[in-house]
Design a protein around this motif. Structure first.
Motif, mmCIF file in Angstrom:
data_model
loop_
_atom_site.group_PDB
_atom_site.id
_atom_site.type_symbol
_atom_site.label_atom_id
_atom_site.label_comp_id
_atom_site.label_asym_id
_atom_site.label_seq_id
_atom_site.Cartn_x
_atom_site.Cartn_y
_atom_site.Cartn_z
ATOM 1 N N GLY A 65 -9.392 -67.647 12.569
ATOM 2 C CA GLY A 65 -8.474 -67.310 11.481
ATOM 3 C C GLY A 65 -8.250 -68.468 10.526
ATOM 4 O O GLY A 65 -8.871 -69.527 10.623
ATOM 5 N N GLN A 66 -7.332 -68.250 9.583
ATOM 6 C CA GLN A 66 -7.025 -69.223 8.541
ATOM 7 C C GLN A 66 -5.831 -70.077 8.945
ATOM 8 O O GLN A 66 -4.900 -69.585 9.576
ATOM 9 N N GLN A 67 -5.875 -71.354 8.538
ATOM 10 C CA GLN A 67 -4.737 -72.234 8.734
ATOM 11 C C GLN A 67 -4.574 -73.116 7.506
ATOM 12 O O GLN A 67 -5.547 -73.431 6.816
ATOM 13 N N CYS A 68 -3.331 -73.503 7.244
ATOM 14 C CA CYS A 68 -3.024 -74.371 6.115
ATOM 15 C C CYS A 68 -2.793 -75.790 6.617
ATOM 16 O O CYS A 68 -2.112 -75.993 7.626
ATOM 17 N N GLY A 69 -3.362 -76.759 5.924
ATOM 18 C CA GLY A 69 -3.091 -78.149 6.238
ATOM 19 C C GLY A 69 -1.713 -78.538 5.745
ATOM 20 O O GLY A 69 -1.090 -77.819 4.954
ATOM 21 N N LEU A 70 -1.211 -79.679 6.178
ATOM 22 C CA LEU A 70 0.120 -80.143 5.790
ATOM 23 C C LEU A 70 0.092 -81.229 4.721
ATOM 24 O O LEU A 70 1.137 -81.674 4.278
ATOM 25 N N SER A 71 -1.105 -81.641 4.308
ATOM 26 C CA SER A 71 -1.209 -82.654 3.249
ATOM 27 C C SER A 71 -1.088 -81.980 1.892
ATOM 28 O O SER A 71 -1.878 -81.092 1.560
ATOM 29 N N VAL A 72 -0.111 -82.402 1.103
ATOM 30 C CA VAL A 72 0.087 -81.824 -0.224
ATOM 31 C C VAL A 72 -1.041 -82.288 -1.144
ATOM 32 O O VAL A 72 -1.244 -83.483 -1.348
ATOM 33 N N LEU A 73 -1.789 -81.332 -1.703
ATOM 34 C CA LEU A 73 -2.865 -81.648 -2.642
ATOM 35 C C LEU A 73 -2.322 -81.892 -4.044
ATOM 36 O O LEU A 73 -2.836 -82.732 -4.787
ATOM 37 N N THR A 88 9.562 -74.844 -7.724
ATOM 38 C CA THR A 88 8.565 -75.811 -7.251
ATOM 39 C C THR A 88 7.375 -75.063 -6.678
ATOM 40 O O THR A 88 7.544 -74.052 -5.989
ATOM 41 N N VAL A 89 6.188 -75.555 -6.968
ATOM 42 C CA VAL A 89 4.951 -75.026 -6.392
ATOM 43 C C VAL A 89 4.210 -76.196 -5.765
ATOM 44 O O VAL A 89 4.053 -77.257 -6.380
ATOM 45 N N GLN A 90 3.770 -76.014 -4.516
ATOM 46 C CA GLN A 90 2.956 -77.013 -3.833
ATOM 47 C C GLN A 90 1.643 -76.372 -3.414
ATOM 48 O O GLN A 90 1.610 -75.191 -3.057
ATOM 49 N N ALA A 91 0.578 -77.166 -3.435
ATOM 50 C CA ALA A 91 -0.734 -76.710 -2.982
ATOM 51 C C ALA A 91 -1.138 -77.496 -1.743
ATOM 52 O O ALA A 91 -0.999 -78.724 -1.704
ATOM 53 N N PHE A 92 -1.615 -76.780 -0.732
ATOM 54 C CA PHE A 92 -2.102 -77.352 0.518
ATOM 55 C C PHE A 92 -3.528 -76.853 0.752
ATOM 56 O O PHE A 92 -3.882 -75.764 0.293
ATOM 57 N N PRO A 93 -4.351 -77.581 1.486
ATOM 58 C CA PRO A 93 -5.704 -77.076 1.766
ATOM 59 C C PRO A 93 -5.667 -75.891 2.735
ATOM 60 O O PRO A 93 -4.854 -75.869 3.667
ATOM 61 N N LEU A 94 -6.529 -74.923 2.486
ATOM 62 C CA LEU A 94 -6.724 -73.786 3.391
ATOM 63 C C LEU A 94 -8.013 -74.021 4.166
ATOM 64 O O LEU A 94 -9.035 -74.410 3.596
ATOM 65 N N TYR A 95 -7.960 -73.799 5.476
ATOM 66 C CA TYR A 95 -9.120 -74.002 6.346
ATOM 67 C C TYR A 95 -9.439 -72.722 7.104
ATOM 68 O O TYR A 95 -8.541 -71.936 7.424
ATOM 69 N N ASP A 96 -10.713 -72.540 7.422
ATOM 70 C CA ASP A 96 -11.126 -71.593 8.453
ATOM 71 C C ASP A 96 -11.247 -72.380 9.744
ATOM 72 O O ASP A 96 -11.892 -73.433 9.781
ATOM 73 N N LYS A 97 -10.633 -71.869 10.816
ATOM 74 C CA LYS A 97 -10.693 -72.539 12.111
ATOM 75 C C LYS A 97 -11.699 -71.837 13.008
ATOM 76 O O LYS A 97 -11.709 -70.610 13.106
ATOM 77 N N TYR A 98 -12.549 -72.632 13.665
ATOM 78 C CA TYR A 98 -13.524 -72.121 14.626
ATOM 79 C C TYR A 98 -13.350 -72.854 15.954
ATOM 80 O O TYR A 98 -13.154 -74.069 15.974
ATOM 81 N N SER A 99 -13.413 -72.115 17.035
ATOM 82 C CA SER A 99 -13.486 -72.740 18.357
ATOM 83 C C SER A 99 -14.938 -72.673 18.814
ATOM 84 O O SER A 99 -15.717 -71.839 18.339
#
Length: 197
Positions: free
Chosen positions: A88-96, A159-170
């Motif tokens: 599934g998808q996960q969001c990183g916590l680093s503000v872009l 306020t609008v913040q952008a974070f990276p979106l990732y696909d996670k694979y095991s």
């Protein structure tokens, strides 16, 4: 959206401060969203909440792991990556990127940033073996691009913040007949978090 990053570590909370205010940003996604436990989510990532705007740049890759054996290594003992599963998808916590403004206004944010892939595996398998088996390089950066618009009504501060979106694979990393679990995160888009004060 009154919850703050209380459980997400002070660095993430401080980087999410809204311009011109003394309060931290709400938890990513919505006031009801809490970060997933460490057992289901690698540190530094959260599952998108129902209020999060998720915009992908590339489609989901659901192809199975192809396995990897470095040249010159016997196949019986060489490292292999198997059992690739899309988690599934996960969001990183680093503000872009971030923008804020007093209403009435429209906040427009266009994001184009390079984001590094992330991975972890037990058993000492190399990044090259993981990359070959999982189907993308876990050592390179990927460009994530997208845009959002947010209407801020008169009398409100948005306020609008952008974070990276990732696909996670095991996956499983197999060396010498022993399987060890691992995960890989590929940057695939942008998570937008937006709120009014």
């Amino acid at each position: 959206m009154n919850r703050i990053f209380a459980t997400l570590a002070s660095a993430a909370a401080l980087s999410a401060l809204a311009v011109g205010t003394a309060t931290a940003a709400p938890a990513i996604g919505s006031g009801n969203h809490e970060p997933a436990s460490a057992s289901s989510t690698p540190t530094g990532f959260v599952n998108p909440g129902p209020g999060m705007i998720v915009k992908r740049s590339v489609p989901v890759d659901r192809t199975p792991a192809v396995g990897s054996v470095p040249s010159g290594a016997p196949s019986a003992i060489g490292p292999k990556v198997t059992d690739k599963v899309y988690q599934g998808q996960q969001c990183g916590l680093s503000v872009l990127q971030q923008t804020s403004g007093q209403g009435k206004t429209t906040l427009v944010m266009t994001v184009s940033k390079s984001v590094s892939a992330e991975w972890k595996s037990e058993g000492g398998i190399s990044a090259g073996a993981v990359s070959a088996g999982i189907g993308f390089s876990v050592t390179r950066t990927y460009t994530v691009e997208n845009q959002t618009r947010y209407e801020v009504p008169k009398g409100k501060f948005g306020t609008v913040q952008a974070f990276p979106l990732y696909d996670k694979y095991s996956f499983n990393a197999t060396m010498g007949g022993i399987k060890k679990p691992g995960w890989a995160m590929k940057p695939v888009g942008v998570c937008f978090n937006q709120w009014l004060e």
